[in-house]
Write a protein that holds these residues in place. Structure first.
Motif, PDB file in Angstrom:
ATOM      1  N   ALA A  29      69.822  -4.636  59.450  1.00  0.00           N
ATOM      2  CA  ALA A  29      69.067  -3.239  59.896  1.00  0.00           C
ATOM      3  C   ALA A  29      70.207  -3.060  58.575  1.00  0.00           C
ATOM      4  O   ALA A  29      71.261  -3.233  58.425  1.00  0.00           O
ATOM      5  CB  ALA A  29      69.540  -3.042  60.721  1.00  0.00           C
ATOM      6  N   ALA A  30      69.771  -1.829  57.617  1.00  0.00           N
ATOM      7  CA  ALA A  30      70.332  -1.308  57.510  1.00  0.00           C
ATOM      8  C   ALA A  30      70.118   0.460  56.265  1.00  0.00           C
ATOM      9  O   ALA A  30      69.098   1.160  57.370  1.00  0.00           O
ATOM     10  CB  ALA A  30      70.289  -1.711  55.182  1.00  0.00           C
ATOM     11  N   VAL A  31      71.061   1.277  57.014  1.00  0.00           N
ATOM     12  CA  VAL A  31      71.158   3.255  56.644  1.00  0.00           C
ATOM     13  C   VAL A  31      71.797   3.373  55.210  1.00  0.00           C
ATOM     14  O   VAL A  31      72.849   2.747  55.376  1.00  0.00           O
ATOM     15  CB  VAL A  31      71.439   3.372  57.892  1.00  0.00           C
ATOM     16  CG1 VAL A  31      71.772   5.002  57.638  1.00  0.00           C
ATOM     17  CG2 VAL A  31      70.661   3.190  58.963  1.00  0.00           C
ATOM     18  N   VAL A  32      70.543   3.596  54.482  1.00  0.00           N
ATOM     19  CA  VAL A  32      71.540   3.976  52.921  1.00  0.00           C
ATOM     20  C   VAL A  32      71.639   5.671  53.092  1.00  0.00           C
ATOM     21  O   VAL A  32      71.215   6.753  53.742  1.00  0.00           O
ATOM     22  CB  VAL A  32      70.986   4.024  52.010  1.00  0.00           C
ATOM     23  CG1 VAL A  32      70.904   2.068  51.843  1.00  0.00           C
ATOM     24  CG2 VAL A  32      69.198   4.473  51.805  1.00  0.00           C
ATOM     25  N   GLU A  33      72.713   6.348  53.117  1.00  0.00           N
ATOM     26  CA  GLU A  33      73.305   7.023  52.931  1.00  0.00           C
ATOM     27  C   GLU A  33      72.784   8.070  51.419  1.00  0.00           C
ATOM     28  O   GLU A  33      73.470   8.310  50.556  1.00  0.00           O
ATOM     29  CB  GLU A  33      73.988   7.980  53.207  1.00  0.00           C
ATOM     30  CG  GLU A  33      74.862   9.505  53.613  1.00  0.00           C
ATOM     31  CD  GLU A  33      75.795   9.847  53.447  1.00  0.00           C
ATOM     32  OE1 GLU A  33      76.930   9.933  53.175  1.00  0.00           O
ATOM     33  OE2 GLU A  33      76.383   9.376  54.911  1.00  0.00           O
ATOM     34  N   SER A  34      71.952   8.874  51.051  1.00  0.00           N
ATOM     35  CA  SER A  34      71.417   9.512  49.952  1.00  0.00           C
ATOM     36  C   SER A  34      72.971  10.720  49.540  1.00  0.00           C
ATOM     37  O   SER A  34      73.234  11.373  50.070  1.00  0.00           O
ATOM     38  CB  SER A  34      70.325   9.582  49.764  1.00  0.00           C
ATOM     39  OG  SER A  34      70.238  11.169  50.729  1.00  0.00           O
ATOM     40  N   GLY A  35      72.542  10.844  48.235  1.00  0.00           N
ATOM     41  CA  GLY A  35      73.631  11.905  47.946  1.00  0.00           C
ATOM     42  C   GLY A  35      73.181  13.350  48.385  1.00  0.00           C
ATOM     43  O   GLY A  35      74.153  14.374  48.129  1.00  0.00           O
ATOM     44  N   ILE A  60      66.239   1.563  50.912  1.00  0.00           N
ATOM     45  CA  ILE A  60      66.023   2.555  49.246  1.00  0.00           C
ATOM     46  C   ILE A  60      64.574   2.317  48.904  1.00  0.00           C
ATOM     47  O   ILE A  60      64.698   3.543  48.681  1.00  0.00           O
ATOM     48  CB  ILE A  60      67.036   1.690  48.943  1.00  0.00           C
ATOM     49  CG1 ILE A  60      68.074   0.757  48.703  1.00  0.00           C
ATOM     50  CG2 ILE A  60      66.031   1.693  47.204  1.00  0.00           C
ATOM     51  CD1 ILE A  60      68.458  -0.196  47.944  1.00  0.00           C
ATOM     52  N   SER A  61      63.511   2.013  49.567  1.00  0.00           N
ATOM     53  CA  SER A  61      62.391   1.856  49.336  1.00  0.00           C
ATOM     54  C   SER A  61      61.689   3.341  50.160  1.00  0.00           C
ATOM     55  O   SER A  61      61.805   4.201  49.986  1.00  0.00           O
ATOM     56  CB  SER A  61      61.019   0.979  50.507  1.00  0.00           C
ATOM     57  OG  SER A  61      61.438  -0.179  49.128  1.00  0.00           O
ATOM     58  N   ALA A  62      62.439   3.709  50.736  1.00  0.00           N
ATOM     59  CA  ALA A  62      62.395   4.841  52.836  1.00  0.00           C
ATOM     60  C   ALA A  62      63.059   5.889  51.638  1.00  0.00           C
ATOM     61  O   ALA A  62      62.672   7.277  51.600  1.00  0.00           O
ATOM     62  CB  ALA A  62      62.576   5.078  53.468  1.00  0.00           C
ATOM     63  N   MET A  63      63.986   6.354  51.018  1.00  0.00           N
ATOM     64  CA  MET A  63      65.333   6.816  50.527  1.00  0.00           C
ATOM     65  C   MET A  63      63.974   7.549  49.155  1.00  0.00           C
ATOM     66  O   MET A  63      63.913   8.497  49.186  1.00  0.00           O
ATOM     67  CB  MET A  63      66.082   6.344  49.723  1.00  0.00           C
ATOM     68  CG  MET A  63      67.101   7.664  48.822  1.00  0.00           C
ATOM     69  SD  MET A  63      68.505   6.636  48.247  1.00  0.00           S
ATOM     70  CE  MET A  63      67.387   5.976  47.087  1.00  0.00           C
ATOM     71  N   ALA A  66      61.321   9.347  49.583  1.00  0.00           N
ATOM     72  CA  ALA A  66      61.330  10.851  50.192  1.00  0.00           C
ATOM     73  C   ALA A  66      61.620  10.863  49.077  1.00  0.00           C
ATOM     74  O   ALA A  66      62.208  12.893  49.293  1.00  0.00           O
ATOM     75  CB  ALA A  66      62.541  11.107  51.088  1.00  0.00           C
ATOM     76  N   GLY A  67      62.278  10.692  48.447  1.00  0.00           N
ATOM     77  CA  GLY A  67      62.320  11.330  46.526  1.00  0.00           C
ATOM     78  C   GLY A  67      63.577  11.764  45.744  1.00  0.00           C
ATOM     79  O   GLY A  67      63.834  11.781  44.905  1.00  0.00           O
ATOM     80  N   ASP A  68      64.683  10.610  47.206  1.00  0.00           N
ATOM     81  CA  ASP A  68      65.998  10.405  46.960  1.00  0.00           C
ATOM     82  C   ASP A  68      66.335   9.662  45.705  1.00  0.00           C
ATOM     83  O   ASP A  68      65.533   8.799  45.605  1.00  0.00           O
ATOM     84  CB  ASP A  68      67.210  10.557  48.395  1.00  0.00           C
ATOM     85  CG  ASP A  68      67.402  11.678  47.932  1.00  0.00           C
ATOM     86  OD1 ASP A  68      66.664  13.057  48.232  1.00  0.00           O
ATOM     87  OD2 ASP A  68      68.099  11.911  49.533  1.00  0.00           O
ATOM     88  N   ARG A  69      67.192   9.603  45.000  1.00  0.00           N
ATOM     89  CA  ARG A  69      67.475   8.621  43.909  1.00  0.00           C
ATOM     90  C   ARG A  69      68.624   8.258  43.672  1.00  0.00           C
ATOM     91  O   ARG A  69      69.125   7.791  42.951  1.00  0.00           O
ATOM     92  CB  ARG A  69      66.716   9.010  42.599  1.00  0.00           C
ATOM     93  CG  ARG A  69      65.644   9.786  42.692  1.00  0.00           C
ATOM     94  CD  ARG A  69      64.472   8.238  42.549  1.00  0.00           C
ATOM     95  NE  ARG A  69      62.912   8.714  42.559  1.00  0.00           N
ATOM     96  CZ  ARG A  69      62.163   9.076  43.589  1.00  0.00           C
ATOM     97  NH1 ARG A  69      62.668   8.554  44.898  1.00  0.00           N
ATOM     98  NH2 ARG A  69      61.159   9.231  42.601  1.00  0.00           N
ATOM     99  N   ASP A  70      69.928   8.699  44.468  1.00  0.00           N
ATOM    100  CA  ASP A  70      71.253   8.791  44.570  1.00  0.00           C
ATOM    101  C   ASP A  70      71.171   8.227  45.793  1.00  0.00           C
ATOM    102  O   ASP A  70      71.345   8.525  46.892  1.00  0.00           O
ATOM    103  CB  ASP A  70      71.803   9.991  44.134  1.00  0.00           C
ATOM    104  CG  ASP A  70      71.450  10.032  43.029  1.00  0.00           C
ATOM    105  OD1 ASP A  70      71.306   9.492  41.629  1.00  0.00           O
ATOM    106  OD2 ASP A  70      71.373  11.549  42.583  1.00  0.00           O
ATOM    107  N   ILE A  71      72.516   6.728  45.895  1.00  0.00           N
ATOM    108  CA  ILE A  71      72.414   6.303  46.848  1.00  0.00           C
ATOM    109  C   ILE A  71      74.478   6.171  47.199  1.00  0.00           C
ATOM    110  O   ILE A  71      75.104   5.817  45.931  1.00  0.00           O
ATOM    111  CB  ILE A  71      72.455   4.466  47.467  1.00  0.00           C
ATOM    112  CG1 ILE A  71      71.375   4.273  47.254  1.00  0.00           C
ATOM    113  CG2 ILE A  71      73.431   3.728  48.559  1.00  0.00           C
ATOM    114  CD1 ILE A  71      70.835   2.714  47.528  1.00  0.00           C
TER     115      ILE A  71
END
Length: 134
Positions: A29-35, A60-63, A66-71
């Protein structure tokens, strides 16, 4: 960074439980936190022809969808209590949306941060969007 938040750990475990890994038996599992501070999760999905989707790629695809572009930060929870670093392909995917200082944290089942890297450490001298003439 010593331990992650209990809610984040619960989300990582839920996502890992949803992984589809019948061939490798290696759920991740992975969770990315966006900017913007939002969290996006994913799990690996394997298919019979072995062109699978890694957990990081799924998150990353989910991010991006959703319109976010920065990790800002990536959390990865693999099986067996051992650190599970992103594969080379996922390192490049993270690089696409990250700065060299973006952190990748490898988590164990107790929520302890086992290891941290910056994406610059994981993928030094990388090729990215800034190399494409525009």
């Amino acid at each position: 960074m010593k331990n992650i938040d209990e809610d984040l750990l619960a989300e990582l475990k839920r996502l890992r439980g949803n992984a589809y890994a019948p061939y490798s038996d290696h759920p991740v599992a992975a969770v990315v936190e966006s900017g913007t501070g939002r969290h996006f999760g994913g799990a690996n999905v394997e298919v019979a022809h072995f062109k699978s989707t890694c957990a990081e790629a799924s998150a990353i695809s989910a991010m991006a969808n959703a319109g976010d572009r920065d990790i800002r930060l990536v959390y990865v929870l693999g099986p067996g209590g051992r650190p599970c670093p992103p594969c080379g392909d996922c390192r490049q995917r993270i690089r696409e949306f990250a700065s060299p200082e973006t952190w990748v944290a490898l988590i164990d089942d107790e929520g302890r941060v086992q290891k941290t890297y910056t994406i610059g450490e994981l993928l030094p001298d990388s090729f990215g969007p800034d190399h494409i003439p525009g």
